[in-house]
Design a protein around this motif. Sequence first.
Motif, PDB file in Angstrom:
ATOM      1  N   ARG A  29     -18.130  12.185 -40.865  1.00 59.30           N
ATOM      2  CA  ARG A  29     -18.193  10.945 -40.075  1.00 59.30           C
ATOM      3  C   ARG A  29     -16.809  10.399 -39.758  1.00 59.30           C
ATOM      4  N   VAL A  30     -15.779  11.207 -40.007  1.00 60.50           N
ATOM      5  CA  VAL A  30     -14.406  10.766 -39.752  1.00 60.50           C
ATOM      6  C   VAL A  30     -13.725  11.720 -38.783  1.00 60.50           C
ATOM      7  N   GLU A  31     -13.149  11.145 -37.747  1.00 61.74           N
ATOM      8  CA  GLU A  31     -12.342  11.902 -36.786  1.00 61.74           C
ATOM      9  C   GLU A  31     -10.888  11.516 -36.998  1.00 61.74           C
ATOM     10  N   PHE A  32     -10.047  12.499 -37.248  1.00 65.78           N
ATOM     11  CA  PHE A  32      -8.620  12.222 -37.439  1.00 65.78           C
ATOM     12  C   PHE A  32      -7.824  12.648 -36.221  1.00 65.78           C
ATOM     13  N   ARG A  33      -6.944  11.763 -35.765  1.00 60.33           N
ATOM     14  CA  ARG A  33      -6.027  12.072 -34.673  1.00 60.33           C
ATOM     15  C   ARG A  33      -4.608  11.749 -35.121  1.00 60.33           C
ATOM     16  N   GLU A  34      -3.755  12.741 -35.099  1.00 57.09           N
ATOM     17  CA  GLU A  34      -2.347  12.477 -35.385  1.00 57.09           C
ATOM     18  C   GLU A  34      -1.675  12.021 -34.102  1.00 57.09           C
ATOM     19  N   GLY A  35      -1.053  10.866 -34.146  1.00 54.11           N
ATOM     20  CA  GLY A  35      -0.410  10.353 -32.947  1.00 54.11           C
ATOM     21  C   GLY A  35       0.347   9.072 -33.213  1.00 54.11           C
ATOM     22  N   ASP A  36       1.254   8.749 -32.298  1.00 54.82           N
ATOM     23  CA  ASP A  36       2.088   7.563 -32.383  1.00 54.82           C
ATOM     24  C   ASP A  36       1.466   6.461 -31.537  1.00 54.82           C
ATOM     25  N   LEU A  37       1.069   5.372 -32.174  1.00 55.11           N
ATOM     26  CA  LEU A  37       0.403   4.287 -31.458  1.00 55.11           C
ATOM     27  C   LEU A  37       1.355   3.491 -30.575  1.00 55.11           C
ATOM     28  N   LEU A  38       2.634   3.781 -30.624  1.00 56.90           N
ATOM     29  CA  LEU A  38       3.565   3.182 -29.671  1.00 56.90           C
ATOM     30  C   LEU A  38       3.532   3.911 -28.329  1.00 56.90           C
ATOM     31  N   ASP A  39       2.772   4.998 -28.266  1.00 61.16           N
ATOM     32  CA  ASP A  39       2.561   5.728 -27.013  1.00 61.16           C
ATOM     33  C   ASP A  39       1.314   5.164 -26.324  1.00 61.16           C
ATOM     34  N   SER A  40       1.436   4.752 -25.092  1.00 63.73           N
ATOM     35  CA  SER A  40       0.349   4.052 -24.414  1.00 63.73           C
ATOM     36  C   SER A  40      -0.893   4.924 -24.236  1.00 63.73           C
ATOM     37  N   ASP A  41      -0.724   6.209 -23.966  1.00 64.08           N
ATOM     38  CA  ASP A  41      -1.884   7.090 -23.821  1.00 64.08           C
ATOM     39  C   ASP A  41      -2.611   7.261 -25.147  1.00 64.08           C
ATOM     40  N   THR A  42      -1.848   7.421 -26.220  1.00 65.41           N
ATOM     41  CA  THR A  42      -2.457   7.576 -27.548  1.00 65.41           C
ATOM     42  C   THR A  42      -3.286   6.359 -27.910  1.00 65.41           C
ATOM     43  N   ILE A  43      -2.750   5.181 -27.673  1.00 68.30           N
ATOM     44  CA  ILE A  43      -3.461   3.972 -28.078  1.00 68.30           C
ATOM     45  C   ILE A  43      -4.671   3.711 -27.181  1.00 68.30           C
ATOM     46  N   ARG A  44      -4.548   4.030 -25.910  1.00 65.28           N
ATOM     47  CA  ARG A  44      -5.696   3.842 -25.007  1.00 65.28           C
ATOM     48  C   ARG A  44      -6.839   4.761 -25.399  1.00 65.28           C
ATOM     49  N   GLU A  45      -6.515   6.015 -25.662  1.00 63.04           N
ATOM     50  CA  GLU A  45      -7.560   6.977 -26.041  1.00 63.04           C
ATOM     51  C   GLU A  45      -8.162   6.654 -27.406  1.00 63.04           C
ATOM     52  N   ALA A  46      -7.366   6.088 -28.293  1.00 66.86           N
ATOM     53  CA  ALA A  46      -7.856   5.739 -29.623  1.00 66.86           C
ATOM     54  C   ALA A  46      -8.948   4.692 -29.569  1.00 66.86           C
ATOM     55  N   MET A  47      -8.903   3.808 -28.582  1.00 68.77           N
ATOM     56  CA  MET A  47      -9.849   2.698 -28.492  1.00 68.77           C
ATOM     57  C   MET A  47     -11.187   3.071 -27.850  1.00 68.77           C
ATOM     58  N   GLU A  48     -11.278   4.240 -27.287  1.00 70.46           N
ATOM     59  CA  GLU A  48     -12.484   4.593 -26.540  1.00 70.46           C
ATOM     60  C   GLU A  48     -13.715   4.637 -27.445  1.00 70.46           C
ATOM     61  N   GLY A  49     -14.741   3.883 -27.072  1.00 76.36           N
ATOM     62  CA  GLY A  49     -16.010   3.905 -27.796  1.00 76.36           C
ATOM     63  C   GLY A  49     -16.000   3.206 -29.137  1.00 76.36           C
ATOM     64  N   VAL A  50     -15.024   2.323 -29.364  1.00 77.14           N
ATOM     65  CA  VAL A  50     -14.871   1.675 -30.667  1.00 77.14           C
ATOM     66  C   VAL A  50     -15.449   0.264 -30.647  1.00 77.14           C
ATOM     67  N   ASP A  51     -16.134  -0.123 -31.732  1.00 75.29           N
ATOM     68  CA  ASP A  51     -16.674  -1.477 -31.871  1.00 75.29           C
ATOM     69  C   ASP A  51     -15.717  -2.405 -32.610  1.00 75.29           C
ATOM     70  N   VAL A  52     -15.156  -1.909 -33.710  1.00 77.94           N
ATOM     71  CA  VAL A  52     -14.287  -2.719 -34.581  1.00 77.94           C
ATOM     72  C   VAL A  52     -12.991  -1.966 -34.835  1.00 77.94           C
ATOM     73  N   VAL A  53     -11.871  -2.665 -34.681  1.00 80.67           N
ATOM     74  CA  VAL A  53     -10.563  -2.085 -34.997  1.00 80.67           C
ATOM     75  C   VAL A  53     -10.027  -2.730 -36.264  1.00 80.67           C
ATOM     76  N   PHE A  54      -9.711  -1.893 -37.248  1.00 84.95           N
ATOM     77  CA  PHE A  54      -8.976  -2.345 -38.424  1.00 84.95           C
ATOM     78  C   PHE A  54      -7.536  -1.905 -38.209  1.00 84.95           C
ATOM     79  N   HIS A  55      -6.681  -2.870 -37.898  1.00 85.65           N
ATOM     80  CA  HIS A  55      -5.300  -2.531 -37.557  1.00 85.65           C
ATOM     81  C   HIS A  55      -4.421  -2.620 -38.806  1.00 85.65           C
TER      82      HIS A  55
END
Length: 341
Positions: A54-80
Amino acid sequence: MDWSQRRALVTGGASFIGSHLVDALVERGATVRVVDNLSSGRLANLSGALESGRVEFREGDLLDSDTIREAMEGVDVVFHNAADHGGRGYIDLHQVNCSTNLILDGMVFRAAEQAGVDKVVFASSGCVYPEHLQTDPREVLYLTEDLVQPPYAADNLYGWAKLMGELTLRAYVTEGRMKAASVRYFTAYGPRCPESHAVMAMIARALTDQDPFVIWGTGEQIRNWTHVADIVEGTIRAAEEVDDGSAINIGTMERTRVVDCASEVLAYMGKTVDFAFDTTKPTGPYNRVCDLTVCREKLGWEPQIDFKSGLHSTIDWYIANNDATAVAGSLEQMLTERRHG
């Protein structure tokens, strides 16, 4: 909240606190996405959670705009939880690095809104509290949430970034853009915690038979060390109970001197050594303990693990998972740097 119907994103989810949060969400049935650049996190921290399917891991830098945009897709709650951070040695000596959190947090919140995320839960810190209130260890002081007010006086750039994150999230809520909560963590410790944090540094010093045993500062500093299991439980309860962007202390009200913590570590590990107090090293405030009134009222809960019990179990974990010779060879570097996975 029925977490089995929720899709959560945990930024920095391979880190110390983040990985424990992922474990707890998986136990509750959530589907979790983790994004981490592995600058201090470790994939090994997620081994059990990844096996759940039930866990999907993505290695990436959240200071990259594409990485952060794709990370949010289909998400209900963000724990930052992602941040450039470490223990006292790191945040005092790497101010520029910690300043990047100002950019990171703004990008995460903006991307969350654009993706239609329902709620953001922000990992804030006791570092948002005014330093000038926390100078006298003889004063019985408990920091209440309302002490963070104009004129602000946060603890170094790390604290200022956390404060700006809180204020930004509150603005999103005020303007009706999304729900949010901020949780102010106080001196977390426990399994997977790096040696740049004081408790783990003391355990590492004892494991390597350091003599004299070095303590940064006078040893009179007061802290309320909080076990990671309680940090995580408070974070999830805030996600369930708080929508208005308010900040809540997550910590204990146990007042423990640094020197007393060191003495307990040594006693439990059966070590007898002399102390050496190094007042040239970063120490942070001398009196930092939170008040739990708001936590009790809003979450109907407070931390459950007393420090002595939590410390002993953490020592047991550290001994079982570390080699004294290897720790001795890299300890000085680990005290002030982020440990790479």
